[in-house]
Design a protein around this motif. Sequence first.
Motif, PDB file in Angstrom:
ATOM      1  N   SER A 160       0.875  -0.983   0.069  1.00 10.57           N
ATOM      2  CA  SER A 160      -0.146  -0.054   0.036  1.00 10.57           C
ATOM      3  C   SER A 160       0.785   1.122   0.051  1.00 10.57           C
ATOM      4  O   SER A 160       1.802   1.192   0.509  1.00 10.57           O
ATOM      5  N   ILE A 161       0.328   2.280  -0.766  1.00 12.02           N
ATOM      6  CA  ILE A 161       1.064   3.435  -1.068  1.00 12.02           C
ATOM      7  C   ILE A 161       0.579   4.551   0.098  1.00 12.02           C
ATOM      8  O   ILE A 161      -0.635   4.652  -0.020  1.00 12.02           O
ATOM      9  N   LEU A 162       1.155   5.122   0.854  1.00 17.72           N
ATOM     10  CA  LEU A 162       0.995   6.257   1.520  1.00 17.72           C
ATOM     11  C   LEU A 162       1.445   7.782   0.987  1.00 17.72           C
ATOM     12  O   LEU A 162       2.622   7.640   0.438  1.00 17.72           O
ATOM     13  N   LEU A 208       4.305  11.171   7.594  1.00 13.77           N
ATOM     14  CA  LEU A 208       4.921  11.969   8.480  1.00 13.77           C
ATOM     15  C   LEU A 208       4.246  11.758   9.640  1.00 13.77           C
ATOM     16  O   LEU A 208       4.600  11.894  10.921  1.00 13.77           O
ATOM     17  N   LYS A 209       2.665  11.627   9.789  1.00 16.21           N
ATOM     18  CA  LYS A 209       2.048  11.501  10.819  1.00 16.21           C
ATOM     19  C   LYS A 209       2.232  10.078  11.691  1.00 16.21           C
ATOM     20  O   LYS A 209       2.301   9.970  12.832  1.00 16.21           O
ATOM     21  N   TRP A 257       5.320   8.703  11.424  1.00 17.50           N
ATOM     22  CA  TRP A 257       6.877   8.814  12.090  1.00 17.50           C
ATOM     23  C   TRP A 257       6.579   9.605  13.218  1.00 17.50           C
ATOM     24  O   TRP A 257       7.111   9.453  14.256  1.00 17.50           O
ATOM     25  N   LEU A 258       5.713  10.750  13.387  1.00 16.92           N
ATOM     26  CA  LEU A 258       5.363  11.612  14.537  1.00 16.92           C
ATOM     27  C   LEU A 258       4.924  10.741  15.517  1.00 16.92           C
ATOM     28  O   LEU A 258       5.454  10.818  16.846  1.00 16.92           O
ATOM     29  N   ILE A 259       3.872   9.978  15.563  1.00 20.56           N
ATOM     30  CA  ILE A 259       3.191   9.358  16.622  1.00 20.56           C
ATOM     31  C   ILE A 259       4.162   8.077  16.914  1.00 20.56           C
ATOM     32  O   ILE A 259       4.206   7.818  18.314  1.00 20.56           O
ATOM     33  N   GLN A 260       4.566   7.289  15.971  1.00 22.01           N
ATOM     34  CA  GLN A 260       5.469   6.109  16.525  1.00 22.01           C
ATOM     35  C   GLN A 260       6.526   6.145  17.195  1.00 22.01           C
ATOM     36  O   GLN A 260       7.090   5.555  18.096  1.00 22.01           O
ATOM     37  N   THR A 261       7.337   7.366  16.781  1.00 20.36           N
ATOM     38  CA  THR A 261       8.639   7.639  17.447  1.00 20.36           C
ATOM     39  C   THR A 261       8.431   8.293  18.611  1.00 20.36           C
ATOM     40  O   THR A 261       9.207   7.841  19.810  1.00 20.36           O
ATOM     41  N   ARG A 314       5.098   1.464   2.778  1.00 16.21           N
ATOM     42  CA  ARG A 314       5.058   1.773   3.922  1.00 16.21           C
ATOM     43  C   ARG A 314       6.220   1.055   4.890  1.00 16.21           C
ATOM     44  O   ARG A 314       5.810   0.748   5.961  1.00 16.21           O
ATOM     45  N   ARG A 315       7.025   0.957   4.420  1.00 13.30           N
ATOM     46  CA  ARG A 315       8.178   0.018   5.334  1.00 13.30           C
ATOM     47  C   ARG A 315       8.628   0.723   6.535  1.00 13.30           C
ATOM     48  O   ARG A 315       8.647   0.205   7.702  1.00 13.30           O
ATOM     49  N   SER A 316       8.520   2.124   6.336  1.00 17.73           N
ATOM     50  CA  SER A 316       8.966   3.060   7.450  1.00 17.73           C
ATOM     51  C   SER A 316       7.844   3.102   8.564  1.00 17.73           C
ATOM     52  O   SER A 316       8.279   3.773   9.592  1.00 17.73           O
ATOM     53  N   THR A 317       6.806   2.727   8.419  1.00 20.16           N
ATOM     54  CA  THR A 317       5.496   2.897   9.062  1.00 20.16           C
ATOM     55  C   THR A 317       5.435   1.584  10.203  1.00 20.16           C
ATOM     56  O   THR A 317       4.782   1.538  11.278  1.00 20.16           O
ATOM     57  N   VAL A 318       6.510   0.659   9.992  1.00 24.12           N
ATOM     58  CA  VAL A 318       6.517  -0.879  10.764  1.00 24.12           C
ATOM     59  C   VAL A 318       7.525  -0.464  11.691  1.00 24.12           C
ATOM     60  O   VAL A 318       8.484  -0.625  11.725  1.00 24.12           O
TER      61      VAL A 318
END
Length: 564
Positions: free
Chosen positions: A298-300, A306-307, A309-313, A387-391
């Motif tokens: 899936s493509i974001l 950015l959302k 990254w902000l929340i998960q970090t 969405r690799r960076s959201t995992v």
Amino acid sequence: MNQSNSNRLIVRGWRWHLPPKPWRFLFITVLVIGIFFRFVNLDRKVYWLDEVINSIHSAGYSKEDVVERVIAWKDKNITISDLHKYQYPNLETNSLDVIRVLATTEPQSPPLYYLFSRWWTQLFGSSVNVQRSLSAFISLLAFPSMYWLCWELFGSSLAAWIGVILIAISPFHLIYAQEVRMYVLWTVTILVSSASLLRATRLQRKRDWVIYAVSLTISLYTFPLSILVALAHGIYVAIAEVPNFFKRNTRSRKTSLQISKTFLNYFIASIVSIVAYAPWIVFLFQIDETKMGAWRQSILTFSDLLKYWLIQTSHIFADINPEYRTVIEKLYDPLNFYPMIFIWAIVLYSLYFLIRNSPKSIGTFILSLTLTTALALVLPDLILGGRRSTVTRYLIPCYIGIELCIVNLIYYRIAGRITTILPKKIWQYMFAVILSLGIISCSIIYTSQSWSNKFFNYQNVPIAAVINNAENALFISNFDSATKLANLISISHSIKSKVTIRLSDKLYLRKSDRNFKNIFLLNPPYEWLNSIEKKNEFEVEKIYRGKASDDTTSEFNFSLVRIL
């Protein structure tokens, strides 16, 4: 500053020191709280999809194996224990079957943790408490590992203890300390390999390089993205050794390029690890990306990324939302928004402080560990889509780097090593706020039945509650895919053993089903329900309809109906 760094370099060994006296009570108390949270309510939370699949693999079966075997139960009434049969080790399989199954069907999951899980279950039993306790015990190894890493990096027991308590009450680390998954072991191997690298580069002893090679190999056999950790280590060594790459001839006054001894030792140790990992690399090349799940493709948009990254970090230090929410809901929920702003302000300032004020060796190591993994996942998402960076679990090396940034900031500020406009007391208060947010987050996680990392199955809780409160219940579900069967097994872990289950690829009701006082159907097709209602054969009561989320597909959007 330079004196502090030189003092670090002459340290020849390390021991586990008690915290400095002014901090002793606080640090030990926080550590005990962190240990407590890891071992309480282990069976309270949903035993979700990925844990079910991990248990199947640890038992020596693939998802496809289980579907084929369960077909024999089609249209038959079975028990909860029947459904769990292929989740636990038995005489049909052995440890070699675990390796075979993972190599042929899930090569992205190396076998080390799965073997540990199998042996642990064989020794202590198959309850959810026992299975999750393996990760809880492994997570305790993160404390001395973080201590060692911070000691090698900062040469200070105070800095080492700051690192220990940050990881002890981190909600992110707590979540994975209570799951039947390999990521807590991966965390430990990242810490150990990083600490052993720093020790090897400092002491230049053969045995230390051997320890590094072994720890890196173990890390690779835990999770393949350890290759990014090895790359980060290589970048650190290369930058640190740049002055030693050039040799100046005093007679000819010419400079020649030479291989640094430290870099050569790193290179040899890394090659040894990769060679040891080579048998598994062969299987990694056989991965079929089209079978990796729709969510991976899936493509974001950049805004959505950015959302995330902000929340998960921010969840490394604060995650106080009491239930699962979508990213948008979390972003604008005050429970998450204000802690997120505070955490990000501290993180960004810690990065600035690291670059401007910290010793070069410390800054180089932390930035290499943090940025290598982050960029390796973020850039493909931005360039190719995905969405690799959201995992979050893929970003564990990056998150450890961020924690080290905070350790660096807090240590130098509260130890008074660097003068600052803000008094030391203010930084102590900020440190107290970070600890408080972590403890509050862990307290909420401790009392919850689900959490954001279990979003695929957070709906098990209301579904199981309805079924458990019903007398003489029959629970009917289809199993036309391995994922749906795994979801059903996930729900069954929350259902009482007295419930009867029937699996069917074509939903229908028998006259004998009238013997059950309550009949429940999971995810029945609406056309089928409409047909029943039109024929006036049964009355249909819609009990539960799961809501869609930005992270789920219809396959995880459960509904439950009761037939009257």
